[in-house]
Write a protein that holds these residues in place. Sequence first.
Motif, PDB file in Angstrom:
ATOM      1  N   ALA A  82       0.929  -1.102  -0.065  1.00 26.72           N
ATOM      2  CA  ALA A  82       0.004   0.020  -0.187  1.00 26.72           C
ATOM      3  C   ALA A  82       0.826   1.289   0.097  1.00 26.72           C
ATOM      4  O   ALA A  82       0.608   2.232  -0.671  1.00 26.72           O
ATOM      5  CB  ALA A  82      -0.961  -0.025   1.242  1.00 26.72           C
ATOM      6  N   THR A  83       1.966   1.208   0.929  1.00 27.47           N
ATOM      7  CA  THR A  83       2.729   2.521   0.945  1.00 27.47           C
ATOM      8  C   THR A  83       3.650   2.475  -0.454  1.00 27.47           C
ATOM      9  O   THR A  83       3.547   3.943  -0.893  1.00 27.47           O
ATOM     10  CB  THR A  83       3.816   2.194   1.859  1.00 27.47           C
ATOM     11  OG1 THR A  83       3.213   1.861   3.210  1.00 27.47           O
ATOM     12  CG2 THR A  83       4.945   3.478   1.989  1.00 27.47           C
ATOM     13  N   ILE A 140       1.016   3.908  -3.026  1.00 28.54           N
ATOM     14  CA  ILE A 140       0.579   5.401  -2.841  1.00 28.54           C
ATOM     15  C   ILE A 140       1.656   6.284  -2.972  1.00 28.54           C
ATOM     16  O   ILE A 140       1.591   7.327  -3.778  1.00 28.54           O
ATOM     17  CB  ILE A 140       0.268   5.550  -1.232  1.00 28.54           C
ATOM     18  CG1 ILE A 140      -1.123   4.895  -0.773  1.00 28.54           C
ATOM     19  CG2 ILE A 140       0.047   7.142  -0.676  1.00 28.54           C
ATOM     20  CD1 ILE A 140      -1.368   4.774   0.852  1.00 28.54           C
ATOM     21  N   ASN A 196       2.324   6.621  -6.803  1.00 31.13           N
ATOM     22  CA  ASN A 196       1.141   7.476  -7.479  1.00 31.13           C
ATOM     23  C   ASN A 196       1.306   9.018  -7.266  1.00 31.13           C
ATOM     24  O   ASN A 196       1.094   9.822  -7.952  1.00 31.13           O
ATOM     25  CB  ASN A 196      -0.183   7.128  -7.060  1.00 31.13           C
ATOM     26  CG  ASN A 196      -0.707   5.950  -7.884  1.00 31.13           C
ATOM     27  OD1 ASN A 196      -0.976   6.074  -9.009  1.00 31.13           O
ATOM     28  ND2 ASN A 196      -0.677   4.737  -7.354  1.00 31.13           N
ATOM     29  N   LEU A 197       1.862   9.454  -5.845  1.00 30.95           N
ATOM     30  CA  LEU A 197       1.984  10.639  -5.477  1.00 30.95           C
ATOM     31  C   LEU A 197       3.061  11.250  -6.317  1.00 30.95           C
ATOM     32  O   LEU A 197       3.113  12.464  -6.912  1.00 30.95           O
ATOM     33  CB  LEU A 197       2.272  10.756  -4.044  1.00 30.95           C
ATOM     34  CG  LEU A 197       1.166  10.590  -3.020  1.00 30.95           C
ATOM     35  CD1 LEU A 197       1.924  10.659  -1.542  1.00 30.95           C
ATOM     36  CD2 LEU A 197       0.167  11.647  -3.209  1.00 30.95           C
ATOM     37  N   LEU A 199       3.270   7.702   5.706  1.00 33.20           N
ATOM     38  CA  LEU A 199       2.012   7.489   5.092  1.00 33.20           C
ATOM     39  C   LEU A 199       1.191   6.356   5.794  1.00 33.20           C
ATOM     40  O   LEU A 199       0.260   5.841   5.166  1.00 33.20           O
ATOM     41  CB  LEU A 199       2.202   7.205   3.903  1.00 33.20           C
ATOM     42  CG  LEU A 199       2.923   7.878   2.575  1.00 33.20           C
ATOM     43  CD1 LEU A 199       3.506   7.382   1.281  1.00 33.20           C
ATOM     44  CD2 LEU A 199       2.204   9.235   2.371  1.00 33.20           C
ATOM     45  N   MET A 208      -2.894   6.664   5.912  1.00 33.98           N
ATOM     46  CA  MET A 208      -3.408   6.738   4.746  1.00 33.98           C
ATOM     47  C   MET A 208      -3.235   5.121   4.230  1.00 33.98           C
ATOM     48  O   MET A 208      -4.206   4.577   3.655  1.00 33.98           O
ATOM     49  CB  MET A 208      -2.682   7.529   3.617  1.00 33.98           C
ATOM     50  CG  MET A 208      -3.203   7.654   2.150  1.00 33.98           C
ATOM     51  SD  MET A 208      -2.546   8.492   1.032  1.00 33.98           S
ATOM     52  CE  MET A 208      -2.573  10.144   1.855  1.00 33.98           C
ATOM     53  N   ALA A 209      -2.304   4.647   4.460  1.00 32.47           N
ATOM     54  CA  ALA A 209      -1.794   3.214   3.920  1.00 32.47           C
ATOM     55  C   ALA A 209      -2.705   2.261   4.898  1.00 32.47           C
ATOM     56  O   ALA A 209      -3.285   1.292   4.208  1.00 32.47           O
ATOM     57  CB  ALA A 209      -0.335   2.887   4.188  1.00 32.47           C
ATOM     58  N   LEU A 258      -6.120   2.555   3.305  1.00 37.36           N
ATOM     59  CA  LEU A 258      -6.461   1.806   1.771  1.00 37.36           C
ATOM     60  C   LEU A 258      -6.505   0.341   2.221  1.00 37.36           C
ATOM     61  O   LEU A 258      -7.107  -0.570   1.515  1.00 37.36           O
ATOM     62  CB  LEU A 258      -5.489   2.497   0.964  1.00 37.36           C
ATOM     63  CG  LEU A 258      -5.578   3.908   0.509  1.00 37.36           C
ATOM     64  CD1 LEU A 258      -4.453   3.997  -0.213  1.00 37.36           C
ATOM     65  CD2 LEU A 258      -6.787   3.808  -0.188  1.00 37.36           C
TER      66      LEU A 258
END
Length: 459
Positions: free
Chosen positions: A83-84, A87, A90-91, A166, A169-170, A173
């Motif tokens: 997930a990290t 993320i 994509n960032l 992160l 957020m991770a 998600l």
Amino acid sequence: MADTIDGDSVQQLMFLMTSMLSDLPYFSILITLFLLLLSGLISGSEVAYFSLTAEQIKRCKNSEDATEKRVFKLLQNPKDLLATVLILNNLVNVAIVTLSTYISWDIASKMGMEKDAPIILFFMTVVVTAAVVFFGEIVPKVYASQRNLRFAKQVSGIISAAITMLSPMASGLTFLGDFVEKLLKKKKKIEVSVNELNEAVEIVTASEDTINAEEILKGIVNFGSMSVKQIMQSRMDIEAIDISMDYHHVMDRINKSGYSRIPVFVDSIDNIHGILYIKDLLPYLDEEEHFKWQDKVRRDTFFIPENKKIDELLRDFQEKRVHIAIIVDEYGGTTGLVTLEDIIEEIVGEINDEFDMPDEMGYKKLSDAKMVFDGKTSLLDFCKVTGVDPEIMGEAKGVSESLGGLMLELFRKMPNTGEQVSFSNLIFKVKAVDKKRIKMIEVTFKDRVTKTSKAKVHG
């Protein structure tokens, strides 16, 4: 013939390119190049970490190197790691696209080419896309796949820092991903796999030299859906020892039972103290009746709920290295007992040894159309022996898992000896009963009676 490009046109094009380069915001370009490098490192890390072999992971686990230790630590939470990485990748890619768009508009405005801004933006989009795909995806992933451990060690610091930053957020998600995964696990997919296995049953059983293939494959089909309550030995049939018994009485019970492991209770069967392993008593066979055999009882008893699935229990048995578990209800009372042998029998069929007597099998065949069963016979075993489809029982069995329990559901009372009831193509007749339970049940198969009668007529 195509028109040739004159010298003036070439000069104008060269002037335009030179002007664009001279007006480029160099600081923005440097940031874009840095982000492109970062995108490549992140993309490569995804391949590097998830292509490590078991041997490489073991090496990181046992290594004294801090970097390799960090690699192993990151792999302990693969969902958070993935997930990290996604993320962060994509960032970074979004930042590259945003910055390149800003650069395009800045060039257009400085050159007074606002009308041509869409063309410049399109040109920059093509260049940036090609750069991201080649330098940010293809090159780093090819390199990381060939030198996965080395690459994983090089980016471990960046990934560790990213996981820390992160984490909220991770985690969110990951939770959403697990939720979507559960939603997508539809029953239809399970049914498809079951149908495929049933087809395998038909193919395998077509071979004449196949031994018990049908029972084994059917056991595999139903293995994941069965609970321990369906295969357990009920509390009424548990051979257990009171902790207050003297040693001679204990040895007598052991000799009569023939079991290698026996539960030990205090006051009642609902208060299991531990499990006595008979092999632990072998060095003390000649001891007197006052021998403290209680000291040999193993206290690490494995308790499980009634609704636990047998495939989960098999994994627990393997991890804990135990062969027996006590089943308890919601109030903590003992419901039954299940062993590793009980689970294996659901796949390979009944396992009988030299101590299993014919009258302990729980049934007796009187004819092709008539059999007598012990009331405590489980419905699963009944269906296996008779070939009756378990789904026929359906809601009729209620919460019962034994043949005697099914009789109580069908009669709606404790029946008397001689009473009978019809269900589907079966006729159940109570052969023996006491005040507490139904002991013996005679089962007649209507369709087999018809076939037997026809065979006699034709004979």
